[in-house]
Motif scaffolding. Structure first.
Motif: not given
Length: 317
Positions: A28-42, A15-26
């Protein structure tokens, strides 16, 4: 571009690597999983980019959050509301075969994931005190679900429930008697699984995989066999030991011609999140299932079409 949405239904580490890729590409990102500390940090990076990274929009976490937001808003707006009340919140969700098997469970997702979840410690509040347990079977209790007819299940706390008090809008000055987000299992589950409980905590990765392969071979779903999902989210407030507010959202769903209940209840809410992201109905940043009453009500109405039974039980009426 911002009209693109990356949807991740992959294992959690993706999830986090994909969310970072989404940010770089401008995007959005959606996942059904729990928010990890690494995701929260974004979060600040996402807000700066006006990007929406939406998580926890499946079944559990997801639909359970919507029910919790609805109950808290309903309670706050009711004449019973008083921050001096003793408040108890429980949220129990679980899937299994519609026709119970001897093992009291069948696998609709990777058994290794189920086994690893058994090794996770949990934190909850039980009778005003923080309860920390190393394994689910150390905190197994009975839950009488207000289904029609009523049915009892085995339940245990799941992960860390405590951060969800703030997420659901509980006041820091509320008197919280019980607060637990937990897993629900068919009666007889603990007995059927006792050999696994004995071995799982100390098993090596290889042995865990071996147990998982055997379990899947013995307890996989047959072609066309219906699964079942039960979700009960309850909020009760007491004044001097007397209930003044007590409501429960009850959902009972099973596999039908549309496919399995589990797949439907996880994936369709994810599609609503994608629509809401594209309509900019959710704020930029890192968020979980929405608390905005408009979205909560719209999505809960949608869930009614996915489940065979769904209702709010008012225990005091």
């Amino acid at each position: 571009s911002e009209g693109d949405v990356v949807v991740s239904m992959l294992p959690a580490d993706w999830h986090v690597p994909l969310a970072e890729m989404a940010l770089e590409a401008g995007a959005q990102f959606v996942s059904s999983s729990y928010i990890s500390p690494e995701m929260r940090a974004l979060a600040s990076k996402a807000r700066a980019a006006d990007a929406r990274l939406v998580n926890e929009v499946g079944l559990d976490p997801g639909i359970d959050h919507l029910m919790a937001h609805w109950l808290v808003a309903d309670y706050k707006a009711s004449p019973a509301f008083d921050k001096a009340n003793a408040v108890s919140f429980t949220s129990y969700c679980g899937g299994g075969p519609k026709v119970p098997n001897a093992f009291r469970y069948k696998f609709s997702w990777a058994p290794v994931g189920v086994l690893k979840a058994l090794r996770s410690p949990s934190r909850s509040i039980r009778h005003y005190e923080e309860l920390e347990v190393a394994h689910p079977w150390d905190a197994l209790t009975r839950y009488d679900a207000p289904l029609d007819p009523p049915e009892s299940f085995e339940v245990y706390p799941n992960r860390d429930s405590l951060p969800f008090m703030a997420e659901y809008g509980f006041g820091g000055d509320w008197q919280v008697k019980d607060f637990v987000r937990g897993t629900l299992r068919l009666n007889g589950w603990a007995e059927a699984w006792k050999d696994i409980f004995a071995e799982a905590p100390g098993a090596s990765e290889a042995r865990l995989q071996e147990i998982a392969d055997k379990l899947l071979a013995e307890n996989g779903y047959d072609k066309g066999e219906p699964d079942r999902v039960v979700l009960c989210v309850s909020l009760k407030a007491e004044r001097d030991g007397t209930p003044v507010y007590h409501k429960t959202w009850v959902m009972d769903a099973w596999g039908d011609a549309r496919g399995s209940a589990m797949a439907r209840l996880v994936s369709v809410p994810v599609s609503w999140a994608v629509q809401s992201v594209l309509a900019r109905e959710v704020p930029a940043g890192v968020t979980a299932a929405p608390s905005d009453p408009r979205l909560v009500n719209r999505w809960l109405d949608g869930v009614k079409g996915l489940a065979q039974r769904m209702t709010v039980v008012d225990h005091l009426s």
